[in-house]
Structure formats: structure tokens, C-alpha cells
Design a protein around this motif. Sequence first.
Motif, PDB file in Angstrom:
ATOM      1  N   MET A   1      22.608  54.558  13.290  1.00 39.10           N
ATOM      2  CA  MET A   1      23.729  54.950  13.981  1.00 39.10           C
ATOM      3  C   MET A   1      23.091  55.627  15.277  1.00 39.10           C
ATOM      4  SD  MET A   1      26.691  57.071  12.512  1.00 39.10           S
ATOM      5  CE  MET A   1      28.404  56.393  12.749  1.00 39.10           C
ATOM      6  N   SER A   2      23.481  55.380  16.485  1.00 37.73           N
ATOM      7  CA  SER A   2      23.024  55.829  17.689  1.00 37.73           C
ATOM      8  C   SER A   2      24.038  56.975  18.106  1.00 37.73           C
ATOM      9  CB  SER A   2      23.021  54.700  18.638  1.00 37.73           C
ATOM     10  OG  SER A   2      24.304  54.360  19.035  1.00 37.73           O
ATOM     11  N   PHE A   3      23.390  58.065  18.771  1.00 38.23           N
ATOM     12  CA  PHE A   3      24.292  59.036  19.325  1.00 38.23           C
ATOM     13  C   PHE A   3      24.959  58.753  20.674  1.00 38.23           C
ATOM     14  CE2 PHE A   3      24.196  62.766  22.487  1.00 38.23           C
ATOM     15  CZ  PHE A   3      25.061  63.505  21.846  1.00 38.23           C
ATOM     16  N   GLN A   4      26.101  59.159  21.002  1.00 44.45           N
ATOM     17  CA  GLN A   4      26.776  58.672  22.050  1.00 44.45           C
ATOM     18  C   GLN A   4      27.656  60.044  22.714  1.00 44.45           C
ATOM     19  OE1 GLN A   4      30.063  55.622  21.666  1.00 44.45           O
ATOM     20  NE2 GLN A   4      28.423  54.268  21.253  1.00 44.45           N
ATOM     21  N   PRO A   5      27.291  60.371  23.729  1.00 42.35           N
ATOM     22  CA  PRO A   5      27.902  61.507  24.263  1.00 42.35           C
ATOM     23  C   PRO A   5      29.238  61.623  24.461  1.00 42.35           C
ATOM     24  CG  PRO A   5      26.770  60.376  26.220  1.00 42.35           C
ATOM     25  CD  PRO A   5      26.455  59.645  24.650  1.00 42.35           C
ATOM     26  N   PRO A   6      30.253  62.599  24.369  1.00 37.99           N
ATOM     27  CA  PRO A   6      31.365  62.489  24.224  1.00 37.99           C
ATOM     28  C   PRO A   6      31.763  62.133  25.720  1.00 37.99           C
ATOM     29  CG  PRO A   6      30.734  64.629  24.323  1.00 37.99           C
ATOM     30  CD  PRO A   6      29.314  64.079  24.188  1.00 37.99           C
ATOM     31  N   ILE A   7      33.090  61.584  25.841  1.00 35.28           N
ATOM     32  CA  ILE A   7      33.493  61.322  27.177  1.00 35.28           C
ATOM     33  C   ILE A   7      34.597  62.368  27.613  1.00 35.28           C
ATOM     34  CG2 ILE A   7      35.129  59.487  28.422  1.00 35.28           C
ATOM     35  CD1 ILE A   7      32.750  58.248  27.540  1.00 35.28           C
ATOM     36  N   THR A   8      34.142  62.963  28.429  1.00 35.66           N
ATOM     37  CA  THR A   8      34.980  64.146  28.887  1.00 35.66           C
ATOM     38  C   THR A   8      35.999  63.786  30.383  1.00 35.66           C
ATOM     39  OG1 THR A   8      33.252  64.694  30.740  1.00 35.66           O
ATOM     40  CG2 THR A   8      33.200  65.815  28.307  1.00 35.66           C
ATOM     41  N   LYS A   9      36.798  64.646  30.593  1.00 37.14           N
ATOM     42  CA  LYS A   9      37.657  64.353  32.057  1.00 37.14           C
ATOM     43  C   LYS A   9      36.520  64.479  33.211  1.00 37.14           C
ATOM     44  CE  LYS A   9      41.632  66.611  31.989  1.00 37.14           C
ATOM     45  NZ  LYS A   9      42.771  67.343  32.300  1.00 37.14           N
ATOM     46  N   GLU A  10      35.579  65.332  32.993  1.00 34.42           N
ATOM     47  CA  GLU A  10      34.837  65.456  34.154  1.00 34.42           C
ATOM     48  C   GLU A  10      33.881  64.173  34.377  1.00 34.42           C
ATOM     49  OE1 GLU A  10      34.990  67.936  31.929  1.00 34.42           O
ATOM     50  OE2 GLU A  10      36.216  69.247  33.218  1.00 34.42           O
ATOM     51  N   LEU A  11      33.582  63.570  33.360  1.00 33.86           N
ATOM     52  CA  LEU A  11      32.854  62.165  33.369  1.00 33.86           C
ATOM     53  C   LEU A  11      33.870  61.084  33.768  1.00 33.86           C
ATOM     54  CD1 LEU A  11      30.087  60.918  32.874  1.00 33.86           C
ATOM     55  CD2 LEU A  11      30.995  60.436  30.823  1.00 33.86           C
ATOM     56  N   LEU A  12      34.997  60.932  33.318  1.00 31.82           N
ATOM     57  CA  LEU A  12      35.872  60.242  33.780  1.00 31.82           C
ATOM     58  C   LEU A  12      36.254  60.537  35.477  1.00 31.82           C
ATOM     59  CD1 LEU A  12      38.500  60.081  30.779  1.00 31.82           C
ATOM     60  CD2 LEU A  12      36.730  58.247  31.861  1.00 31.82           C
ATOM     61  N   PHE A  13      36.324  61.577  35.772  1.00 33.25           N
ATOM     62  CA  PHE A  13      36.631  61.845  37.128  1.00 33.25           C
ATOM     63  C   PHE A  13      35.422  61.382  38.199  1.00 33.25           C
ATOM     64  CE2 PHE A  13      39.841  65.557  36.938  1.00 33.25           C
ATOM     65  CZ  PHE A  13      40.747  64.712  36.331  1.00 33.25           C
ATOM     66  N   ALA A  14      34.125  61.567  37.573  1.00 38.01           N
ATOM     67  CA  ALA A  14      32.999  61.315  38.345  1.00 38.01           C
ATOM     68  C   ALA A  14      32.847  59.676  38.369  1.00 38.01           C
ATOM     69  CB  ALA A  14      31.741  61.630  37.622  1.00 38.01           C
ATOM     70  N   TYR A  15      33.510  58.866  37.124  1.00 38.26           N
ATOM     71  CA  TYR A  15      33.677  57.583  37.118  1.00 38.26           C
ATOM     72  C   TYR A  15      34.565  57.045  38.396  1.00 38.26           C
ATOM     73  CZ  TYR A  15      34.889  53.015  35.014  1.00 38.26           C
ATOM     74  OH  TYR A  15      34.994  51.776  35.048  1.00 38.26           O
ATOM     75  N   PHE A  16      35.490  57.745  38.414  1.00 39.08           N
ATOM     76  CA  PHE A  16      36.758  57.146  39.315  1.00 39.08           C
ATOM     77  C   PHE A  16      36.303  57.433  40.642  1.00 39.08           C
ATOM     78  CE2 PHE A  16      39.733  58.726  35.886  1.00 39.08           C
ATOM     79  CZ  PHE A  16      39.881  57.549  35.067  1.00 39.08           C
ATOM     80  N   ALA A  17      35.487  58.316  40.917  1.00 38.56           N
ATOM     81  CA  ALA A  17      34.992  58.870  42.101  1.00 38.56           C
ATOM     82  C   ALA A  17      33.820  57.926  42.813  1.00 38.56           C
ATOM     83  CB  ALA A  17      34.637  60.282  42.570  1.00 38.56           C
ATOM     84  N   GLY A  18      33.222  57.038  41.826  1.00 39.57           N
ATOM     85  CA  GLY A  18      32.176  56.376  41.889  1.00 39.57           C
ATOM     86  C   GLY A  18      30.942  56.821  41.866  1.00 39.57           C
ATOM     87  N   HIS A  19      30.822  57.987  41.129  1.00 38.51           N
ATOM     88  CA  HIS A  19      29.342  58.950  41.135  1.00 38.51           C
ATOM     89  C   HIS A  19      28.811  58.917  39.637  1.00 38.51           C
ATOM     90  CE1 HIS A  19      30.569  60.751  44.922  1.00 38.51           C
ATOM     91  NE2 HIS A  19      31.643  61.167  44.661  1.00 38.51           N
ATOM     92  N   ALA A  20      29.457  57.865  38.853  1.00 36.20           N
ATOM     93  CA  ALA A  20      28.670  57.860  37.653  1.00 36.20           C
ATOM     94  C   ALA A  20      27.697  57.001  37.564  1.00 36.20           C
ATOM     95  CB  ALA A  20      29.887  57.284  36.495  1.00 36.20           C
ATOM     96  N   THR A  21      26.693  57.198  36.787  1.00 36.09           N
ATOM     97  CA  THR A  21      25.613  56.165  36.713  1.00 36.09           C
ATOM     98  C   THR A  21      25.746  54.735  35.971  1.00 36.09           C
ATOM     99  OG1 THR A  21      24.792  57.056  34.381  1.00 36.09           O
ATOM    100  CG2 THR A  21      24.026  58.137  36.391  1.00 36.09           C
ATOM    101  N   VAL A  22      24.902  53.887  36.048  1.00 39.83           N
ATOM    102  CA  VAL A  22      25.146  52.499  35.528  1.00 39.83           C
ATOM    103  C   VAL A  22      25.596  52.784  34.000  1.00 39.83           C
ATOM    104  CG1 VAL A  22      24.360  50.357  35.102  1.00 39.83           C
ATOM    105  CG2 VAL A  22      24.262  51.286  37.338  1.00 39.83           C
ATOM    106  N   LEU A  23      24.748  53.603  33.243  1.00 43.49           N
ATOM    107  CA  LEU A  23      24.801  53.670  31.812  1.00 43.49           C
ATOM    108  C   LEU A  23      26.134  54.546  31.695  1.00 43.49           C
ATOM    109  CD1 LEU A  23      21.102  54.793  30.916  1.00 43.49           C
ATOM    110  CD2 LEU A  23      22.265  52.803  30.655  1.00 43.49           C
TER     111      LEU A  23
END
Length: 194
Positions: free
Chosen positions: A1-23
Motif C-alpha cells: 500500500m502506498s502513502f497518498q497525501p490528503p487532498i486539501t482545499k488549499e491544494l485544490l486552489f493551487a491546482y485551479f490557479a495553475g500552481h500545482a506540480t505535475v505529481l
Amino acid sequence: MSFQPPITKELLFAYFAGHATVLQEQLIEKWVEETPDNEELFYSCLHEWELKHPQYEADTEAGIDAFNRKIALGMQEPVPADTFENRPGEQQVNWRNWFVAASVVFVLISGAWLFKDLWFYKNYTTTLSEVSTITLEDGSKVVLNTSSMLQVPRFGFGQNSRKVHLEGEAYFSIVHTPDNKKFVISTAAGLQVE
């Protein structure tokens, strides 16, 4: 089983703004597909982010004023052009339209220039071990030898000019015209035979 970090609202906001990494982007896209609850949370966060970061702000007062004027005039007279004078990007759209129109004209003229031989000349060709007999519009006959090409003007041949272009070998039987027009054969080597 692999560890997956939780998806937070801040991470989603970074994704929407185009600031998230490829991973992070791959992790979020995989997370959204896992359950319908994740997809619902994704879109509610997207809605919240878009409310905080609007892409376009409409000038509602100017729009309502223009609408009221149009109703007051009975929709008989057009709305004055100065109503939308201060719209951002309007001048850029006009330049873009001019650029597109100029590009289309350029492409059409370039195409006409590049393919002028196809429009203005008939091409008769023979392949290897093929001989062809051609009767021209003025009554002259041409026997075109193998691997040869004869180019004849499409418009006005016989009336304006009797000039043809030959690449290869051909035998010509020329008909004389009442006004003694010359029959000119130009070759690929730059020679002209009358």
C-alpha cells in the motif's frame, strides 16, 4: 500500500490557479475519479475559487443603462456606439479582425501565385514508353514523345499568342494562320524555336 497525501482545499486552489506540480495534478485527477463524493467536493471548491478569482467582471451598470435606453426608444433607434466605448480589449479585437483578414488575403494571393501554372496552362504529359498525339485549338498537331511535357496557355491560344513550352521531345505539325502568327516553342534549356 502506498502513502497518498490528503487532498486539501488549499491544494485544490493551487491546482485551479495553475500552481500545482505535475505529481499533484496527477494525484488530484486520480482522486476525482475515485468516488462521486470526491468529484462533488472538487466542483464545489472550484466554484468557491472562481467566486474569489473572477475571470471577467462585467460592467452591469452600463449594460442596464443601455438596455433601459433601448426600451425607452422603443427599440426603433440603435443604441449609441459610445455606450460600449470603455470596454477593455475592443481595440484588440478590431486589430485581430484586420490581421485575420490580411492573412486570408495573403494566403489567397500566395496560392494564386504558386498555382498560376495550373490555372493558366494546360499540361500534357507522357509517361515512360507512352506517345501521345494532341490537337491544339488552332488546329496544329503535336506528337509528344515518351517522358515529355507540353504546356499550352488555357486562354487566348491562337488569338493572342501561339507560344508553348516543351520539356522533352515532340514532333509539331503547325497550321498557318491567316494573319501569319508565329508559333513559338520554348524549351527547358531556354531555347526558343519559331
